[in-house]
Write a protein that holds these residues in place. Structure first.
Motif, PDB file in Angstrom:
ATOM      1  N   THR A   1      -5.958  -0.254  -1.285  1.00  0.00           N
ATOM      2  CA  THR A   1      -4.854  -0.527  -0.386  1.00  0.00           C
ATOM      3  C   THR A   1      -3.779   0.513  -0.648  1.00  0.00           C
ATOM      4  O   THR A   1      -3.340   0.682  -1.788  1.00  0.00           O
ATOM      5  CB  THR A   1      -4.291  -1.932  -0.631  1.00  0.00           C
ATOM      6  N   PRO A   2      -3.402   1.251   0.369  1.00  0.00           N
ATOM      7  CA  PRO A   2      -2.479   2.355   0.141  1.00  0.00           C
ATOM      8  C   PRO A   2      -1.072   1.854  -0.184  1.00  0.00           C
ATOM      9  O   PRO A   2      -0.685   0.756   0.204  1.00  0.00           O
ATOM     10  CB  PRO A   2      -2.491   3.093   1.467  1.00  0.00           C
TER      11      PRO A   2
ATOM     12  N   MET B   1       2.282   1.783   0.873  1.00  0.00           N
ATOM     13  CA  MET B   1       2.943   2.111   2.119  1.00  0.00           C
ATOM     14  C   MET B   1       4.454   2.014   1.935  1.00  0.00           C
ATOM     15  O   MET B   1       5.001   0.916   1.816  1.00  0.00           O
ATOM     16  CB  MET B   1       2.482   1.182   3.222  1.00  0.00           C
ATOM     17  N   PRO B   2       5.108   3.163   1.897  1.00  0.00           N
ATOM     18  CA  PRO B   2       6.560   3.118   1.779  1.00  0.00           C
ATOM     19  C   PRO B   2       7.149   2.520   3.047  1.00  0.00           C
ATOM     20  O   PRO B   2       6.483   2.450   4.075  1.00  0.00           O
ATOM     21  CB  PRO B   2       6.948   4.585   1.632  1.00  0.00           C
ATOM     22  N   SER B   3       8.377   2.086   2.952  1.00  0.00           N
ATOM     23  CA  SER B   3       9.015   1.535   4.145  1.00  0.00           C
ATOM     24  C   SER B   3       9.191   2.647   5.170  1.00  0.00           C
ATOM     25  O   SER B   3       8.998   3.813   4.875  1.00  0.00           O
ATOM     26  CB  SER B   3      10.366   0.940   3.775  1.00  0.00           C
ATOM     27  N   GLY B   4       9.533   2.284   6.381  1.00  0.00           N
ATOM     28  CA  GLY B   4       9.735   3.298   7.413  1.00  0.00           C
ATOM     29  C   GLY B   4       8.499   3.525   8.231  1.00  0.00           C
ATOM     30  O   GLY B   4       8.126   4.659   8.494  1.00  0.00           O
ATOM     31  N   GLY B   5       7.819   2.459   8.585  1.00  0.00           N
ATOM     32  CA  GLY B   5       6.680   2.584   9.474  1.00  0.00           C
ATOM     33  C   GLY B   5       7.134   2.721  10.909  1.00  0.00           C
ATOM     34  O   GLY B   5       8.322   2.900  11.201  1.00  0.00           O
ATOM     35  N   ALA B   6       6.169   2.628  11.819  1.00  0.00           N
ATOM     36  CA  ALA B   6       6.484   2.702  13.232  1.00  0.00           C
ATOM     37  C   ALA B   6       7.319   1.495  13.628  1.00  0.00           C
ATOM     38  O   ALA B   6       7.057   0.387  13.184  1.00  0.00           O
ATOM     39  CB  ALA B   6       5.188   2.722  14.037  1.00  0.00           C
ATOM     40  N   SER B   7       8.331   1.712  14.453  1.00  0.00           N
ATOM     41  CA  SER B   7       9.128   0.589  14.919  1.00  0.00           C
ATOM     42  C   SER B   7       9.845   0.943  16.209  1.00  0.00           C
ATOM     43  O   SER B   7       9.984   2.111  16.555  1.00  0.00           O
ATOM     44  CB  SER B   7      10.155   0.156  13.870  1.00  0.00           C
ATOM     45  N   THR B   8      10.313  -0.093  16.910  1.00  0.00           N
ATOM     46  CA  THR B   8      11.016   0.141  18.176  1.00  0.00           C
ATOM     47  C   THR B   8      12.527   0.084  17.984  1.00  0.00           C
ATOM     48  O   THR B   8      13.282   0.091  18.949  1.00  0.00           O
ATOM     49  CB  THR B   8      10.614  -0.904  19.235  1.00  0.00           C
ATOM     50  N   ASP B   9      12.956   0.023  16.727  1.00  0.00           N
ATOM     51  CA  ASP B   9      14.376  -0.110  16.420  1.00  0.00           C
ATOM     52  C   ASP B   9      15.020   1.272  16.349  1.00  0.00           C
ATOM     53  O   ASP B   9      15.160   1.853  15.266  1.00  0.00           O
ATOM     54  CB  ASP B   9      14.524  -0.867  15.092  1.00  0.00           C
ATOM     55  N   VAL B  10      15.380   1.823  17.502  1.00  0.00           N
ATOM     56  CA  VAL B  10      15.993   3.162  17.535  1.00  0.00           C
ATOM     57  C   VAL B  10      17.174   3.197  18.498  1.00  0.00           C
ATOM     58  O   VAL B  10      17.287   2.382  19.399  1.00  0.00           O
ATOM     59  CB  VAL B  10      15.002   4.260  17.984  1.00  0.00           C
TER      60      VAL B  10
END
Lengths: 370, 265
Positions: B232-233, B235-244
């Motif tokens: 299981t990699p 995964m740092p925070s900051g994935g894909a999101s619609t919050d822009v």
């Protein structure tokens, strides 16, 4: 304001400044062949051809009929030559009827014109895309290399691209939804004289796949400035670009599963949310990177089909990535007291189409019969 | 010299080896243009298209099949030869004299012959070169794999019994010589490809090889993938999101009205 002007005066101007190319644009926006338009106004197709080529000028009465049949204001025909755009890149050129291609291309020109008009009133981010040509035999550069350079150019940190649409908008690309009527066509993109344009399919109601579409079109805009549109090689290159752009091999390969046994589906679901890509894209990536074998891939796809996931995948995010550039401009103008009608009045451009192009969300079909 | 060395030097000297090495990648590229999984294409389509393309390219370079030169003519017109291949492929096509290689088909399987050797084509799924079951392919391929292999260490040499050992396919009187197989594989997903030449063999026992000998002529298109670690990699925070935020759009201070379209008169 348009209503204030005397109709005869408008008609006279429209007939005097009549531009055949604008008739072509209006006809194509309605998805009509020349013969269909001719039938609607009870004239011969040869006349339509002659007006469009500029060989003949229609009289006032005919201009009025044309405006009525094509649902534009008469002054639309007198607006000068439409903006020049190149041929759009369509996903499946062979299965896209010519009439639909023409309609899509005309919509692209319409968006270019709207963006140009808005830009007279508001300031947009500067159009700055890298130009990384990739030819069919990839001698200069591979699509993967272009994607890596593009990430670097855009300053994307290692990991997922947070928001594809906003990223390209910040670099001056106009992103819009297409009309609900031309849903047969996937997303497409085109270069105009001023700005590159990406047109998204409003029917594809899937956040993850929409991101891939946007990245695919970005690939065309960056790599295929001169390429013959619609070729299978260019389409595949754009897919490879999108894969590498959204899921860089080096970063994602170690976490991709070799098969879908055990906890692999749970792992894929997590990867899906983190990278913002579909399960289908992840599986294909696994296979193309040689992590997953053909047999495991086939089994996974069968499982996807059985679960109904090839139509609709499970996923946490249900809203699409929304464009903001044209919608924001429209809001800014409204705030300044310029409403849609007065903004478009002189141009004769159809308000309905403007509302679609300057919308944050896809506009629903109104059961329009045509 | 071994049987392999003899065969390879004969193929090299005739130019046929160059033709095979030229034709295979061109055929794969042509297949790649047409292959479409969305239309239900699979490995069978890949093998079939590769075969058809490859056969045509070998005929093209060796003036056989539909590229046969009429008696008394030096060569076919260039326009005819250039049709159906990319200019790059045509420019790199090896030039052989029209009589260097002749078509000698075996049981409807196209074959190209030089003195003492003939080459047939066989497709296989990429990576499965050692798993080809000739008996399941065709009668022709089964029989080719039944050929006597001269280099084999037999307990008793035929000659010791006063017999003459004749290489070639048993009961095939049309061609005197050894029939070899050019085996080609292409994976349109990973773009990996391979081309082998060799003498095929029906294994006597399970686990035996399906080749007396084989030589890799070409390979490429290696996938960029690393090793498969099922961890299981992190995964740092900051994935894909619609919050822009929206892109910044400002109204122009000067001439704000000029784009409103109202400035018509």
């Amino acid at each position: 304001m348009a209503e204030m002007r005397r109709p005869s005066q408008t008609l006279a101007a429209a007939a005097s400044f009549f531009n055949g190319e604008r008739l072509t644009m209006a006809r194509q926006l309605k998805g009509l062949k020349k013969s269909h338009l001719a039938a609607r106004i009870e004239m011969s197709p040869a006349s339509v051809t002659a007006w469009e080529s500029g060989a003949k000028q229609p009289n006032r009465a005919t201009v009025a009929k044309l405006a009525l049949a094509l649902q534009v204001e008469p002054q639309f025909f007198g607006g000068g030559a439409p903006p020049k755009t190149n041929k759009p890149h369509f996903r499946s050129l062979r299965s896209t009827p010519q009439i639909a291609q023409d309609e899509a291309e005309a919509y692209g020109r319409f968006v270019a014109e709207i963006a140009g008009m808005l830009e007279n009133a508001v300031e947009f981010p500067e159009a700055l895309l890298p130009d990384l040509p990739v030819d069919p035999d990839e001698r200069s550069m591979t699509p993967e290399e272009a994607a890596q350079e593009a990430r670097e150019y855009f300053g994307v940190a290692p990991g997922p691209v947070q928001h594809v649409v906003r990223l390209v908008e910040r670099h001056g690309v106009v992103v819009v939804f297409s009309e609900p009527g031309v849903a047969a066509i996937d997303a497409y993109s085109l270069h105009s004289a001023t700005r590159p344009i990406i047109v998204l399919n409003p029917v594809k109601d899937d956040y993850y796949r929409q991101r891939f579409d946007a990245a695919h079109e970005l690939g065309h805009l960056i790599m295929h400035h001169d390429a013959e549109p619609g070729g299978k090689v260019a389409e595949e290159q754009a897919n490879r670009f999108a894969s590498e752009f959204l899921m860089p091999a080096e970063e994602i390969a170690p976490s991709l599963p070799a098969s879908t046994a055990g906890k692999a589906w749970a792992q894929l679901a997590e990867l899906k949310e983190y990278w913002g890509v579909s399960l289908a894209a992840l599986l294909y990536r696994s296979r193309a990177l040689g992590v997953m074998g053909d047999v495991s891939y086939r089994n996974a796809m069968i499982r996807m089909s059985q679960n109904g996931w090839r139509r609709a995948e499970p996923g946490r995010i249900s809203s699409l990535e929304m464009p903001s550039m044209l919608p924001r401009a429209r809001e800014v103008l409204n705030d300044a007291g310029v409403d849609e009608e007065s903004f478009l009045a002189g141009s004769g451009l159809p308000i309905g189409l403007y509302e679609i192009a300057a919308s944050r969300v896809p506009v629903a079909v109104h059961g329009e019969a045509s | 010299m071994t049987a392999e060395d003899d065969a390879l030097s004969a193929l090299q000297a005739s130019g046929l080896l160059d033709v095979l090495k030229w034709g295979a990648p061109v055929a794969f590229a042509a297949t790649d243009q047409l292959y479409d999984e969305d239309q239900g294409h699979d490995q069978g389509v890949v093998g079939y298209l590769n075969f058809k393309h490859f056969r045509d390219l070998i005929d093209r370079a060796t003036s056989n099949g539909r590229f046969k030169v009429a008696e008394g003519l030096a060569s076919l017109g260039e326009d005819m030869l250039k049709r159906g291949v990319t200019p790059e492929a045509f420019d790199s096509m090896p030039t052989l004299s029209a009589d260097a290689v002749s078509r000698r088909d075996y049981k409807q399987s196209p074959g190209w012959a030089i003195e003492g050797y003939r080459v047939l084509l066989q497709s296989y799924p990429f990576g499965k070169i050692d798993e080809i079951k000739w008996v399941q392919r065709s009668d022709a391929k089964r029989r080719v794999a039944d050929q006597l292999f001269v280099g084999k260490n037999t307990l008793f040499d035929d000659e010791e019994f006063g017999l003459e050992s004749i290489p070639g396919i048993p009961d095939d009187d049309d061609f005197a010589g050894v029939t070899l197989i050019a085996a080609h594989a292409f994976n349109p997903t990973t773009k990996q490809f391979e081309l082998y030449i060799g003498q095929s063999e029906n294994p006597e026992y399970p686990g035996d090889s399906c080749w007396h000998w084989k030589k890799l002529l070409l390979s490429g298109g290696a996938p960029t993938g690393g090793s498969s670690l099922t961890v299981t990699p992190q995964m740092p925070s900051g994935g894909a999101s619609t919050d822009v935020e929206d892109v910044p759009v400002r109204i122009k201070r000067t001439g704000a009205g000029e784009g409103s379209g109202a400035a018509n008169g």
